[in-house]
Enzyme design. Structure first.
Site, PDB file in Angstrom:
ATOM      1  N   GLU A   1       0.849  -1.191   0.000  1.00 48.53           N
ATOM      2  CA  GLU A   1       0.000   0.000   0.000  1.00 48.53           C
ATOM      3  C   GLU A   1       0.884   1.240   0.000  1.00 48.53           C
ATOM      4  O   GLU A   1       1.863   1.310   0.742  1.00 48.53           O
ATOM      5  CB  GLU A   1      -0.895  -0.007   1.243  1.00 48.53           C
ATOM      6  CG  GLU A   1      -1.723   1.249   1.423  1.00 48.53           C
ATOM      7  CD  GLU A   1      -2.585   1.199   2.687  1.00 48.53           C
ATOM      8  OE1 GLU A   1      -2.945   0.077   3.122  1.00 48.53           O
ATOM      9  OE2 GLU A   1      -2.880   2.260   3.246  1.00 48.53           O
TER      10      GLU A   1
ATOM     11  N   GLU B   1      -2.820  11.832   2.606  1.00 48.98           N
ATOM     12  CA  GLU B   1      -3.542  11.360   3.780  1.00 48.98           C
ATOM     13  C   GLU B   1      -3.295  12.309   4.953  1.00 48.98           C
ATOM     14  O   GLU B   1      -2.190  12.804   5.139  1.00 48.98           O
ATOM     15  CB  GLU B   1      -3.102   9.942   4.163  1.00 48.98           C
ATOM     16  CG  GLU B   1      -3.956   9.308   5.236  1.00 48.98           C
ATOM     17  CD  GLU B   1      -3.623   7.833   5.463  1.00 48.98           C
ATOM     18  OE1 GLU B   1      -4.508   7.103   5.918  1.00 48.98           O
ATOM     19  OE2 GLU B   1      -2.465   7.428   5.194  1.00 48.98           O
TER      20      GLU B   1
END
Length: 316
Positions: free
Chosen positions: A137, A142
């Site tokens: 990932e 974010e």
């Protein structure tokens, strides 16, 4: 942002990497307002991060005005009108996953707007492989709550330990360099302290562009404010060798072993295992002692809780 279990994933078209660096990059996908809705699946699933959120179906999201084409841009956001129960399933939102998956690529995302820096919110733009964390990932954009810096993080199965690559980086490495520690949950992160890299500050300058390059030897992420995007990117002929030091420069790991068949994901959740876990460490806790209570009772706080995408281009 953590992945979903294999049983929740959609079938994906896998795009192999054949590009030779010396010959430059070839555009393989240009996701924009003309083809977006046929290129991404809307995932109406339980939030794998335990967030206070309800991910709608595509029909529900479109009916509520939370997923739509606006001119030549793609809009998807969260409910910002309804007071809900703090004991219910959570605030309505949209989660998207690309139909195509990739092995090594250069992904360039051009965003006019991302969810603002608001208490309780947790938006992310990321790529993820199957059988998390085995497929890897990469969190490109974010952040949580009222944060103003982007955090870029790798999550892997055990054994991928990183260092800063030879190009250096403008961001700051934080935490554990072993991206697989804690079963992959910890991740290895770099924080971009450029003041406009995330949230409300990003939106205040008209958005910008994120470029993510990953191959066998490096994973690198660049960010440029609107008006400072390299000419080669704007011209559709990207040349990472000309961009200087990235915000994050991960090296030292056999990335082809740990990152494969990666789908592009967008989501916006609330509270959960990050925004909720650090609630008490921010000024948000002075407004309400509970993240879920605040999110449930203050829909107006999320009027800017939306993505507005110009394009996402994938080169190989």
């Amino acid at each position: 942002m953590l992945s979903v279990s294999p049983s929740l994933r959609y079938g994906a078209v896998v795009v192999a990497f054949f590009a030779i660096a010396s010959r430059g990059y070839t555009l393989v996908n240009d996701f924009n307002s003309a083809n977006w809705m046929s290129s991404f699946q809307v995932e109406s699933i339980p939030d794998p991060t335990g967030g206070f959120v309800t991910y709608l179906t595509q029909a529900e999201a479109e009916a509520d005005g939370l997923y739509k084409i606006e001119g030549n841009q793609v809009y998807f956001g969260v409910d910002n009108t309804n007071v809900i129960s703090p004991n219910g399933p959570g605030r309505n939102s949209v989660r998207l996953q690309s139909n195509a998956a990739y092995n090594n690529a250069l992904i360039i995302g051009d965003f006019a707007h991302m969810p603002g820096s608001d208490c309780g919110i947790w938006p992310a733009f990321w790529v993820v492989g199957p059988n998390w964390p085995s497929g890897g990932e990469i969190d490109i954009i974010e952040g949580v709550n009222i944060g103003v810096q982007d955090q870029m993080t790798l999550h892997t199965s055990p054994g991928c330990t990183v260092n800063v690559g030879t190009q250096g980086q403008t961001g700051t490495s934080t935490g554990d360099p072993n991206c697989g520690d804690g079963g992959g949950y910890n991740g290895c992160a770099v924080v971009d302290y450029v003041g406009t890299s995330y949230g409300t500050a990003f939106n205040s300058v008209g958005g910008g562009v994120y470029a993510t390059l990953w191959n066998a030897s490096v994973i690198q992420i660049w960010y440029w404010e609107r008006g400072h995007v390299p000419a080669d990117v704007t011209a559709g002929a990207p040349d990472p060798a000309r961009w200087g030091s990235p915000a994050a420069d991960f090296s030292g790991c056999l990335f082809d072993t740990y990152f494969k068949n990666m789908n592009i994901i967008f989501d916006t959740t609330f509270c959960g295992s990050w925004a909720g876990a650090v609630w008490g460490q921010s000024s948000c806790a002075t407004v309400d002692a509970s993240c879920a209570d605040y999110v449930a009772r203050n829909p107006q706080a999320y009027a800017d809780g939306y993505w507005l995408v110009n394009s996402v281009k994938v080169y190989q």
